[in-house]
Design a protein around this motif. Sequence first.
Motif, PDB file in Angstrom:
ATOM      1  N   ASP A 484       0.804  -1.227   0.000  1.00 23.92           N
ATOM      2  CA  ASP A 484       0.000   0.000   0.000  1.00 23.92           C
ATOM      3  C   ASP A 484       0.835   1.274   0.000  1.00 23.92           C
ATOM      4  O   ASP A 484       0.391   2.318   0.473  1.00 23.92           O
ATOM      5  CB  ASP A 484      -0.967   0.023   1.204  1.00 23.92           C
ATOM      6  CG  ASP A 484      -1.941  -1.134   1.184  1.00 23.92           C
ATOM      7  OD1 ASP A 484      -2.360  -1.534   0.077  1.00 23.92           O
ATOM      8  OD2 ASP A 484      -2.287  -1.646   2.261  1.00 23.92           O
ATOM      9  N   ASP A 486       1.348   2.885  -2.538  1.00 25.10           N
ATOM     10  CA  ASP A 486       0.717   3.770  -3.523  1.00 25.10           C
ATOM     11  C   ASP A 486      -0.148   4.828  -2.845  1.00 25.10           C
ATOM     12  O   ASP A 486      -0.463   5.865  -3.454  1.00 25.10           O
ATOM     13  CB  ASP A 486      -0.112   2.950  -4.516  1.00 25.10           C
ATOM     14  CG  ASP A 486      -1.135   2.062  -3.822  1.00 25.10           C
ATOM     15  OD1 ASP A 486      -0.798   1.481  -2.769  1.00 25.10           O
ATOM     16  OD2 ASP A 486      -2.257   1.927  -4.344  1.00 25.10           O
ATOM     17  N   ARG A 492       6.216   7.873  -2.264  1.00 24.36           N
ATOM     18  CA  ARG A 492       6.732   6.502  -2.206  1.00 24.36           C
ATOM     19  C   ARG A 492       8.221   6.458  -2.553  1.00 24.36           C
ATOM     20  O   ARG A 492       8.950   5.615  -2.021  1.00 24.36           O
ATOM     21  CB  ARG A 492       5.913   5.588  -3.115  1.00 24.36           C
ATOM     22  CG  ARG A 492       6.126   5.770  -4.591  1.00 24.36           C
ATOM     23  CD  ARG A 492       5.098   4.996  -5.419  1.00 24.36           C
ATOM     24  NE  ARG A 492       3.963   5.844  -5.747  1.00 24.36           N
ATOM     25  CZ  ARG A 492       2.888   5.422  -6.394  1.00 24.36           C
ATOM     26  NH1 ARG A 492       2.781   4.166  -6.778  1.00 24.36           N
ATOM     27  NH2 ARG A 492       1.901   6.242  -6.660  1.00 24.36           N
ATOM     28  N   GLY A 512       5.138  -3.019  -8.735  1.00 20.53           N
ATOM     29  CA  GLY A 512       3.777  -3.553  -8.721  1.00 20.53           C
ATOM     30  C   GLY A 512       3.753  -5.052  -8.937  1.00 20.53           C
ATOM     31  O   GLY A 512       2.699  -5.635  -9.198  1.00 20.53           O
ATOM     32  N   SER A 632       8.507   1.456 -14.545  1.00 24.33           N
ATOM     33  CA  SER A 632       7.489   2.152 -13.766  1.00 24.33           C
ATOM     34  C   SER A 632       8.014   2.337 -12.346  1.00 24.33           C
ATOM     35  O   SER A 632       8.542   1.395 -11.746  1.00 24.33           O
ATOM     36  CB  SER A 632       6.177   1.371 -13.736  1.00 24.33           C
ATOM     37  OG  SER A 632       5.267   1.980 -12.839  1.00 24.33           O
ATOM     38  N   ASN A 634       5.842   3.614 -10.091  1.00 26.12           N
ATOM     39  CA  ASN A 634       4.567   3.880  -9.417  1.00 26.12           C
ATOM     40  C   ASN A 634       3.921   2.610  -8.876  1.00 26.12           C
ATOM     41  O   ASN A 634       2.701   2.471  -8.895  1.00 26.12           O
ATOM     42  CB  ASN A 634       3.609   4.584 -10.390  1.00 26.12           C
ATOM     43  CG  ASN A 634       4.139   5.913 -10.851  1.00 26.12           C
ATOM     44  OD1 ASN A 634       4.740   6.658 -10.071  1.00 26.12           O
ATOM     45  ND2 ASN A 634       3.933   6.222 -12.128  1.00 26.12           N
ATOM     46  N   PHE A 636       2.721  -0.402  -6.159  1.00 22.52           N
ATOM     47  CA  PHE A 636       1.929  -0.301  -4.932  1.00 22.52           C
ATOM     48  C   PHE A 636       2.614  -0.915  -3.717  1.00 22.52           C
ATOM     49  O   PHE A 636       2.046  -0.940  -2.631  1.00 22.52           O
ATOM     50  CB  PHE A 636       0.558  -0.961  -5.132  1.00 22.52           C
ATOM     51  CG  PHE A 636       0.611  -2.446  -5.361  1.00 22.52           C
ATOM     52  CD1 PHE A 636       0.619  -3.335  -4.304  1.00 22.52           C
ATOM     53  CD2 PHE A 636       0.658  -2.957  -6.656  1.00 22.52           C
ATOM     54  CE1 PHE A 636       0.655  -4.704  -4.518  1.00 22.52           C
ATOM     55  CE2 PHE A 636       0.701  -4.310  -6.879  1.00 22.52           C
ATOM     56  CZ  PHE A 636       0.704  -5.198  -5.804  1.00 22.52           C
TER      57      PHE A 636
END
Length: 811
Positions: A484, A486, A492, A512, A632, A634, A636
């Motif tokens: 979590d 994200d 982050r 991810g 990436s 980004n 999570f």
Amino acid sequence: MLRNYFIIALRHLSRNKVFSLINLVGLSIGLATFLVIFIFVSFHKGFDQYHADADRIVRLGMKVKLGGELITMPSVGAPAATVFEQEIPEVEEATRIYGRPYFKFDITLGDKNFPGEQGMYADPDFFSFFSIPVIAGDPATILSSQKSVVLTQSMVQKYFGTNATPASVVGKMLEVKEKGTVQVTGVCADVPAQTHFDFDILLSMDMNPLSESHYWMADGFYTFVKLAKGGSVESLYDKFPTFTDKYIGPEVQEFLGVSFSEFLASGGSFEFNTMPLEDIHLWSHAENELGTNVNGTYINVFLGIGLLILLLAVINFINLSAASNIQRLKEVGVRKVMGARRAALVMQFMTEAVLITSVAFGLGFTLQQVATPLISQYFGVSMGQEGTSLVWYIAVACSGSLLIGMAAGLYPALLLSTTKTISALKGQTSATSSKGRMRNVLMVLQFSITIGLLSSVLVILAQVHYLQTKPLGYEKDQIMLIEDVDLLGEGRNSLRQELEKLPGVEAVSITGYVPSGPREFERNAMQDLTLENPETHRVTHVGVDEHFLSVMNMKLLSGRNFSREYGDEASNVIINASMSRSFGWDVASGEALGKTVTEVDHNENFTVIGIVDDFHIFNMNEAISPFFFRYSSNGFMAAVRFDSDKLALLNDELPKLWSEFSQEPMGQSYLNEYFVRNFEEEKKISSLFEVFTVLAIVLSGMGLFAITAFVTHQRTKEIGIRKVLGAEGIRLFVMLSKGVVAMLLIAACLCIPTVYYGMEQWLQSYPYRISVPAWAFGLPVLGIVAFALLVSGWHILKVIRINPVESLRDE
């Protein structure tokens, strides 16, 4: 007369306490085991049968062959439900569900947050199609309004308090993250356990932007159709090709750049298929199932094992009854002299058998009631005991006691009642060779079952051990997952930098995806458009940052890793060796480097900058397939490689650091925990097999005890004569035990081919497997032979030590 039979039976049981106790316990264990397995099997075979017209409901799916790979999907495109309902007369109605087991929704009610609630989207006719009771609201309209949501009864208590009633929450407003404000329009009962899908909240389909998509090739909608009365699945299959040509063909042309006929000629295919609603839980194992299904083959195997265990118990009852009743030969002789008829003797012995089985059923039911929750808790399996009523137990007990008692008591009753009067008065049976063969057949059957179960367990354990120790292509140990992240947004990456400063932290990646663990991934059609006739390959891809390979200790065969020094990496990918080979690029020379691949679905180009060695992408039960990493930052979750010696210190510092970034609870786990979970099914199966095998060994041991007692008692006088003539004890032991060994070897010869074939079929379901080892058969045979010699030797030694004067005195 019947009262007299019971009195005689009770006297006999009290005089032979040891044999009676063994007989009773053995039959009780067998019955309890069968009942546990039967309830377990009945629970899983009863999934989705409570729905009205369940036998007329089927789920639509697709089988797609792309790039030589056959893919089975349990869902179809968004338009299929409406089109099939309108254009196929055999379809009475259709409804759609859109969801996944990992679909989670964050709910807010006032100042209270409820993150990670299980939910899915459903069409307005969901509750008229499926028989899940609606407690508050109109089933026909509760999902018709825009931005409406239906809660289960448990969620009402969770969100609004234990005093809230279903009717009182209708009309209330909730906040759903990324969906906005929604209205509670209804409350339904908690989803029954025997349902292949589950949810806490049900959202109206209008909140899913994909629901209006006109693409048939974009699957994801679990579409159920109810056939009209008199309609058949075969009639659907007759019409499927027309719909494939009409709707799939143009999309193939649009996305793949070839006509549908050219696509089919190249070896590709698109086919609709169906799965009966009642079969989904047991027999549907496609990608992205709506829930966790079980293997129907395993369920049938367990039912077979239950029947075999019950058969072992009944065989033991026969052998033990025959062995113990030998002492009653003189009683039988006297009763015959007094005029007792054969039918009366048979009835007496069968009454005793029914009496024992009745008591055994009572004990068996008690053991089952105790064992079922323990097995359910220990092995983590759903047993479904709640559905069994007292009436069911009484019916099974009465019918089972009568049938098993009569069947089990018939053989010893006939054996003793047919013995000649003179022989009976001398304590001798007049058993013919056919009756001797009957006993041998029963023992061979017992040994075959035991050897087969034990061999199967050893093969299963060997396969699980192989999967757990096979090189993975990455290092799963000493990796912590912080979930979590994200929720922190851009924070982050700051968290990653601070994590690297903590004691014991070696590397951190924001991702991810992790192998065997939580992941977000896509699978798309990819092509090398530099070729004149490019082949289409289905490739899995995930987003990771530049630190991922070092955290996982993956081997970069050629090329480079992602790096911010090269600027924007969004259009660059790192492929695995399997993808390089599938596109025809040599791995050793790094031929793939610099190549451009195109994602057909979105017409997006990627450049290959690196090749990693093959690794197990998801779990060991899936073959390694073409795969690539895209860039990436980004993700999570944060994957943290740590020094195990400093784990305690790291765990002390982590909560403090997390509290600086978020007030939400920190989700923490370890990658090796997810790896172990991937083998839960195999471990449950092997553990249950172990339990059943132990029970089979115990029951076979009882049977062996009975038959050796029976045989040695019959040959007591023969042994006495041989001792008088000078026979040595060791020769007598060999003479008396070789029959048992011979039966064991015959049993091994009969069961090994069958077990070998069955295990080969089971192992073929694994892409990475062992060969069936010879020792898996040799060890059980040797072990059971040693056990048999030990048990039979004890009885034989007792007989050998009898003074010949005692054994021959009545002659």
